[in-house]
Design an enzyme around this catalytic site. Structure first.
Site, PDB file in Angstrom:
ATOM      1  N   CYS A 187       5.845   4.401   9.204  1.00 29.39           N
ATOM      2  CA  CYS A 187       5.040   5.391   9.932  1.00 29.39           C
ATOM      3  C   CYS A 187       5.519   6.816   9.617  1.00 29.39           C
ATOM      4  O   CYS A 187       5.357   7.277   8.499  1.00 29.39           O
ATOM      5  CB  CYS A 187       5.045   5.076  11.435  1.00 29.39           C
ATOM      6  SG  CYS A 187       3.724   5.930  12.331  1.00 29.39           S
ATOM      7  N   HIS A 230       3.217  -0.547  11.650  1.00 29.79           N
ATOM      8  CA  HIS A 230       4.477  -0.974  12.280  1.00 29.79           C
ATOM      9  C   HIS A 230       4.703  -2.476  12.084  1.00 29.79           C
ATOM     10  O   HIS A 230       4.191  -3.289  12.853  1.00 29.79           O
ATOM     11  CB  HIS A 230       4.456  -0.633  13.776  1.00 29.79           C
ATOM     12  CG  HIS A 230       4.544   0.831  14.040  1.00 29.79           C
ATOM     13  ND1 HIS A 230       5.745   1.501  14.122  1.00 29.79           N
ATOM     14  CD2 HIS A 230       3.578   1.765  14.203  1.00 29.79           C
ATOM     15  CE1 HIS A 230       5.515   2.790  14.329  1.00 29.79           C
ATOM     16  NE2 HIS A 230       4.209   2.977  14.382  1.00 29.79           N
ATOM     17  N   GLU A 241       7.320  -4.071  12.739  1.00 31.13           N
ATOM     18  CA  GLU A 241       8.289  -4.577  13.722  1.00 31.13           C
ATOM     19  C   GLU A 241       7.648  -5.077  15.012  1.00 31.13           C
ATOM     20  O   GLU A 241       8.304  -5.757  15.808  1.00 31.13           O
ATOM     21  CB  GLU A 241       9.336  -3.493  14.043  1.00 31.13           C
ATOM     22  CG  GLU A 241       8.831  -2.292  14.833  1.00 31.13           C
ATOM     23  CD  GLU A 241       8.183  -1.199  13.997  1.00 31.13           C
ATOM     24  OE1 GLU A 241       8.074  -0.066  14.496  1.00 31.13           O
ATOM     25  OE2 GLU A 241       7.765  -1.469  12.844  1.00 31.13           O
TER      26      GLU A 241
END
Length: 509
Positions: A81, A168, A170
């Site tokens: 990001c 993202h 994660e």
């Protein structure tokens, strides 16, 4: 040989989650502030570096940045990001504000399915959350993925070992995110998944032995997960040179004191000083209604009792504390999220002349639980819900009396018992009963009653900073309510708290 990853934190809300995901893949990982000097990063000898997301724009005044020399180290870097935008910006690409923020689940069209995206489909779902985007990749970079609104959703320069994604990986909303991180760690960085709680425990035990030698150590044991795991780990290292002090302030849950004695004294054969201080705590709390005052009295009294008991043990140099990694991160990086217990009665004063042993300071909460199981702690302690330091004092609203504590203890026990039996206990972050300072009219048998109300609270949360109420089945709530009203004398009404945090806090006081 390099065996860990450094996450440089740019203040993103998911920064800690990146570290947790990497550790779940059994690679050790540490978080450092984005402005950590390059020499310090090199000294750490990382096998890979991750730039986290963050709320800034690369063009903003005082925007966080890194030493551009980091790109010459030939250590694999993954920008996420803001981390991707920064990489592009510093290496000659173009970053622009998006016409509209791209937020939420988004189809990702993968243009190159090897290296970072090996094993993925041509189209996957990813989680986007950004206001700027990379309009032109730096020279030498290949665009490897795009979305409908983001022409460069991922890019890489293999010769320089630089990789970046706008989304993202994660978060759970990127279903194949773990695969992407796995590809980065194992294939690109060449790291081995060998970081386990077993290896952590062995290393920690060696380090504790080196730090302590033959000195005596004391631990303030609360019976909660963190202090319990820390105590057992230190005991494995130094045996009888550790003494644990457990203070029963009369504000514990049903059977809690007995379980602590049974676990630590009988199962682990540890030196345990059990202090029954119920009377003195309740005497100090008599007539006190203000929650802040209750908290201060309990905190002050706890320290006084602990100091008295520690002094009886003679010359002790070390104190065990159950500090966790989020606390370390919070104190170490100005941009990181604040994660702090507001109820830490065990917060001993700074002027106590102890050196600290903090064996859990590199672990997240889920890792502490895993370590507890590895060390042989019973599941009832390992999976115990968070419990405030002042105990039931902040769950009995208004003045605290023996009668109110007895009522609350029984109601809370029934609530937790039914959650465990129905399989809901492990699905909730925290669940408990509250005794509001409220009585109401009821009918039991043919008699009119005027008795207490019990409020039930159950929430889900990642870290306690925000929380949502648990949608327990009506049948389960009905059963819990019937048991509490039927079995707990002095209660004729049960209510369920359906407020999230914010606007409410998790605890009532």
């Amino acid at each position: 040989m390099a065996s860990k990853v450094i996450v440089l934190d740019f203040g993103g809300q998911y920064s800690q989650l990146i570290a947790r995901r990497i550790r779940e893949l059994k690679v050790y990982c540490e978080m450092l502030p984005y402005n950590t000097p390059l020499e310090k990063i090199v000294q750490e000898n990382p096998g890979g570096i991750v730039f986290s997301g963050g709320p800034s724009s690369v063009y903003g005044e005082g925007a966080p940045t890194v030493d551009p020399e980091i790109y010459r180290l030939n250590i694999p870097i993954l920008g996420i990001c803001y981390g991707m935008q920064l990489m592009a910006h510093q290496l000659g690409g173009i970053v622009r504000p998006a016409e509209g923020r791209e937020y939420g689940k988004t189809p990702l069209f993968i243009l190159n399915r090897d290296r970072l995206f090996a094993g993925l489909n041509e189209t996957e779902i990813c989680w986007m959350s950004h206001g700027d985007f990379v309009a032109k990749a730096p020279e030498g970079f290949l665009v490897t993925a795009k979305t409908e609104y983001t022409p460069i959703a991922a890019m890489e320069n293999r010769e320089r070992n630089l990789y970046a994604v706008q989304f993202h990986p994660e978060v759970v909303h990127t279903p194949k995110g773990k695969e992407i991180l796995k590809n980065f760690l194992y294939e690109i960085c060449g790291l081995t998944p060998d970081w386990t709680m077993e290896s952590f425990a062995q290393k920690a035990i060696r380090e504790i032995k080196e730090q302590v030698g033959e000195e005596k150590v004391v631990c303030a044991l609360s019976g909660g997960v963190d202090s319990s795991v820390a105590a057992v780990l230190v005991h494995k290292a130094i045996g009888d040179n550790l003494t644990c002090i457990f203070v029963d302030h009369g504000l514990l849950r049903k059977g809690e004191a007995e379980e602590v004695v049974r676990t630590f004294k009988e199962q682990f054969q540890m030196n345990l000083v059990f202090v029954d201080a119920k009377e003195q705590f309740l005497a100090k709390l008599k007539g006190v209604r203000d929650p802040e005052q209750k908290r201060k009295i309990i905190g002050h009294e706890f320290i006084r009792v602990f100091e008295e008991e520690a002094a009886k043990l003679g010359d002790i140099r070390f104190l065990v504390q159950g500090t966790l990694y989020p606390d370390v991160v919070e104190s170490g990086t100005a941009t990181a999220a604040t994660i702090k217990s507001h109820h830490n009665v065990g917060g001993l004063p700074e002027d106590m002349k102890f050196q600290l042993i903090e064996p859990l300071k590199w672990l997240f909460k889920d890792e502490v639980r895993e370590l507890g199981l590895e060390l042989g702690l019973p599941e009832s302690i390992v999976w115990r819900h968070p419990f405030p330091g002042p105990g039931l004092a902040v769950r009995v609203l208004g003045e605290i009396t023996e009668e109110k504590l007895a009522i609350l203890r029984e109601a809370d026990y029934i609530f937790i018992d039914e959650l465990k039996k129905s399989g809901w206990y492990r699905k909730t972050w925290q669940a408990f009963a509250v005794l509001p300072n409220l009585q109401s009219v009821g009918v039991m048998g043919d008699e009119r009653t005027y008795a207490y109300t019990i409020a039930l609270r159950a929430v889900t949360s990642e870290d306690g900073m925000t929380a949502d109420w648990v949608r327990l089945p009506y049948e389960l709530l009905e059963k819990i309510s019937a048991r509490i009203v039927g079995e707990v004398k002095g209660v004729n009404r049960v209510v369920y708290d359906i407020t999230s945090k914010p606007p409410a806090t998790i605890e009532w006081e």
